[in-house]
Design a protein around this motif. Structure first.
Motif, PDB file in Angstrom:
ATOM      1  N   LYS A   2      -7.477   5.103   0.497  1.00  0.00           N
ATOM      2  CA  LYS A   2      -8.386   4.616   1.802  1.00  0.00           C
ATOM      3  C   LYS A   2      -7.611   5.150   3.112  1.00  0.00           C
ATOM      4  O   LYS A   2      -8.116   5.420   3.951  1.00  0.00           O
ATOM      5  CB  LYS A   2      -8.931   3.229   1.608  1.00  0.00           C
ATOM      6  N   ASN A   3      -6.325   5.264   2.944  1.00  0.00           N
ATOM      7  CA  ASN A   3      -5.873   5.542   4.406  1.00  0.00           C
ATOM      8  C   ASN A   3      -5.717   7.062   4.775  1.00  0.00           C
ATOM      9  O   ASN A   3      -5.623   7.388   5.906  1.00  0.00           O
ATOM     10  CB  ASN A   3      -4.255   5.062   4.312  1.00  0.00           C
TER      11      ASN A   3
ATOM     12  N   GLY B  56      -7.046  -5.205  -0.589  1.00  0.00           N
ATOM     13  CA  GLY B  56      -8.440  -5.646  -0.427  1.00  0.00           C
ATOM     14  C   GLY B  56      -8.643  -5.306   1.259  1.00  0.00           C
ATOM     15  O   GLY B  56      -7.696  -4.959   2.002  1.00  0.00           O
ATOM     16  N   ALA B  57      -9.637  -5.775   1.768  1.00  0.00           N
ATOM     17  CA  ALA B  57      -9.957  -5.676   3.318  1.00  0.00           C
ATOM     18  C   ALA B  57      -9.220  -6.820   3.775  1.00  0.00           C
ATOM     19  O   ALA B  57      -9.843  -7.770   3.907  1.00  0.00           O
ATOM     20  CB  ALA B  57     -11.571  -5.916   3.457  1.00  0.00           C
ATOM     21  N   ASN B  58      -7.951  -6.857   4.059  1.00  0.00           N
ATOM     22  CA  ASN B  58      -7.227  -7.770   4.496  1.00  0.00           C
ATOM     23  C   ASN B  58      -6.207  -7.311   5.525  1.00  0.00           C
ATOM     24  O   ASN B  58      -4.947  -7.281   5.601  1.00  0.00           O
ATOM     25  CB  ASN B  58      -6.119  -7.917   3.376  1.00  0.00           C
ATOM     26  N   ILE B  59      -6.752  -7.417   6.694  1.00  0.00           N
ATOM     27  CA  ILE B  59      -5.906  -7.319   8.069  1.00  0.00           C
ATOM     28  C   ILE B  59      -5.346  -8.622   8.320  1.00  0.00           C
ATOM     29  O   ILE B  59      -5.916  -9.662   8.336  1.00  0.00           O
ATOM     30  CB  ILE B  59      -6.858  -6.891   9.372  1.00  0.00           C
TER      31      ILE B  59
ATOM     32  N   LYS C  93       0.699  -1.274   0.108  1.00  0.00           N
ATOM     33  CA  LYS C  93       0.111   0.020   0.226  1.00  0.00           C
ATOM     34  C   LYS C  93       0.747   1.163   0.041  1.00  0.00           C
ATOM     35  O   LYS C  93       2.045   1.255   0.646  1.00  0.00           O
ATOM     36  CB  LYS C  93      -0.872   0.152   1.372  1.00  0.00           C
TER      37      LYS C  93
ATOM     38  N   ASP D 154     -12.294  -2.183   1.721  1.00  0.00           N
ATOM     39  CA  ASP D 154     -10.595  -2.256   2.441  1.00  0.00           C
ATOM     40  C   ASP D 154     -11.048  -0.665   3.157  1.00  0.00           C
ATOM     41  O   ASP D 154     -10.755  -0.740   4.343  1.00  0.00           O
ATOM     42  CB  ASP D 154      -9.708  -1.893   1.572  1.00  0.00           C
TER      43      ASP D 154
ATOM     44  N   THR E  94     -12.923  -1.672   6.377  1.00  0.00           N
ATOM     45  CA  THR E  94     -12.259  -2.252   7.491  1.00  0.00           C
ATOM     46  C   THR E  94     -11.189  -1.420   7.998  1.00  0.00           C
ATOM     47  O   THR E  94     -10.913  -1.100   9.246  1.00  0.00           O
ATOM     48  CB  THR E  94     -11.370  -3.473   6.688  1.00  0.00           C
ATOM     49  N   THR E  95     -10.547  -0.548   7.383  1.00  0.00           N
ATOM     50  CA  THR E  95      -9.343   0.408   7.564  1.00  0.00           C
ATOM     51  C   THR E  95     -10.099   1.573   8.475  1.00  0.00           C
ATOM     52  O   THR E  95      -9.304   1.946   9.508  1.00  0.00           O
ATOM     53  CB  THR E  95      -8.646   1.141   6.568  1.00  0.00           C
TER      54      THR E  95
HETATM   55  O1  LIG Z   1      -3.112  -0.304   6.808  1.00  0.00           O
HETATM   56  P1  LIG Z   1      -2.510  -0.754   5.584  1.00  0.00           P
HETATM   57  O2  LIG Z   1      -2.587   0.190   4.512  1.00  0.00           O
HETATM   58  O3  LIG Z   1      -1.168  -1.510   5.396  1.00  0.00           O
HETATM   59  O4  LIG Z   1      -3.479  -1.711   4.959  1.00  0.00           O
HETATM   60  C1  LIG Z   1      -4.144  -2.811   5.790  1.00  0.00           C
HETATM   61  C2  LIG Z   1      -5.114  -3.475   5.125  1.00  0.00           C
HETATM   62  O5  LIG Z   1      -5.746  -2.795   3.790  1.00  0.00           O
HETATM   63  C3  LIG Z   1      -6.345  -3.519   5.872  1.00  0.00           C
HETATM   64  O6  LIG Z   1      -7.546  -4.153   5.050  1.00  0.00           O
END
Ligand SMILES: O=P(O)(O)OC[C@H](O)CO
Ligand SMILES: NC(=O)c1ccc[n+]([C@@H]2O[C@H](COP(=O)([O-])OP(=O)(O)OC[C@H]3O[C@@H](n4cnc5c(N)ncnc54)[C@H](O)[C@@H]3O)[C@@H](O)[C@H]2O)c1
Length: 285
Positions: A223-224, A167-170, A138, A278, A281-282
């Motif tokens: 998204k961040n 993606g929504a990937n924690i 990211k 994502d 989630t974030t």
């Molecule tokens: O915090 P990041 O930018 O590494 O992203 C984390 C994942 O996108 C969470 O879904």
């Protein structure tokens, strides 16, 4: 005898060892370790891939004096970045970057973004000519000429095709096999995207592919920015309605900004896991 699988990729039970796709994961933090675990669970099952997954480890000495890479190989666990999770006995930690990629033709980049340029400089001339890449990273580089996507950096420095997976990937949730989705963004090579999807997909990690590298990557990056605003709303105790408004307006701005940077970006990408999912989630983390 060979056959075509659901994902449209040739499956051949008698593929010679040197014809198998070989994977190196470049990065071994929290997400890199989970990515290696996901991949390793597939390479042992799918005959098109070589079982072994090489994972490059930026070497560190642990407080007990042991090397991180040695500990990963002895315990099959990244005790620093993913404690308590077995990676799969076919994951081999390797502190030597060039050695970790020398046999691989599928390169998975998953380091913090600020290290990518330095890593690629070291890889130039040292990867297989048939190598292809995917970035799970990211963020973007902002240069004097303007923003530069990480996939572009990798693809231009190494002359490789580079997809992205966002993606929504924690990572910690995927590590314990809680269900999630992810989106692969690809440019033209649909077959390569399908191969990446096969490498990552599991019953608890559902991967789909869209022909929009920049859109997917910008979703994962922008998204961040919205999440910072959502955090301010939380900190100021402004309530759920305000937070939902920030997320909705933020998503609209992500789309507008992305299209300003790349007119090819597709509206539909923002409804994939890399987009709205994502963001949710974030903003909830
Ligand atoms: O915090 P990041 O930018 O590494 O992203 C984390 C994942 O996108 C969470 O879904
Ligand atoms: N953690 C997640 O849940 C998650 C999910 C999706 C995407 N991502 C993305 O994946 C990427 C990697 O994140 P992570 O969470 O795995 O990282 P992390 O913060 O867990 O680990 C940082 C990694 O960087 C390495 N490192 C430190 N100095 C270095 C150097 N000079 N050169 C090279 N490597 C160095 C460390 O050894 C470690 O492996 C990021 O772009 C992140 O945004 C993370």
């Amino acid at each position: 005898m060979g056959g075509v699988t659901e994902a449209g990729v040739m499956e051949n039970a008698e593929v010679k060892s040197e014809e198998l796709f070989r994977v190196a994961v470049i990065g071994s933090g929290n997400w890199g370790s989970v990515a290696a675990k996901l991949i390793a669970s597939n390479t042992v099952k799918q005959s098109m891939f070589h079982d072994e997954v090489r994972m490059w480890v930026f070497e560190e000495t642990l407080p007990n004096g042991r090397k991180l890479s040695e500990t990963i190989n002895q315990e099959n666990e990244n005790v620093k970045y993913l404690p308590g999770i077995k990676l799969g006995s076919n994951v081999v930690a390797d502190p030597d970057l060039l050695n970790s990629v020398k046999e691989a033709n599928m390169l998975v980049f998953v380091t913090p973004h600020q290290f990518v340029e330095g890593i690629c400089k070291r890889l130039v001339g040292n990867i297989r000519p048939d190598a292809e890449a995917i970035s799970l990273i990211k963020g973007m580089e902002v240069k004097t000429e303007g923003p530069c996507m990480i996939s572009k950096l990798i693809s231009e420095m190494l002359s490789v095709n580079c997809c992205v997976l966002m993606g929504a990937n924690i990572a910690n949730e995927i590590a314990v096999e809680k269900f999630s989705e992810a989106t692969i963004g690809y440019r033209q090579d649909k077959e390569a995207a399908q191969r990446w999807a096969r490498l990552f997909s599991t019953p608890y990690f559902l991967v789909s592919a869209v022909p929009d590298v920049e859109g997917v990557e910008l979703c994962g990056t922008l998204k961040n920015v919205v999440a910072i605003a959502a955090g301010l709303v939380d900190g100021l105790d402004m309530g759920n309605n305000t937070k939902a408004a920030i997320m909705r307006i933020g998503l609209r701005e992500m789309k507008a900004f992305s299209k300003l940077l790349f007119s090819s970006v597709k509206d539909s990408t923002f409804f994939e896991s890399c987009g709205v999912a994502d963001l949710i989630t974030t903003c909830r983390m």
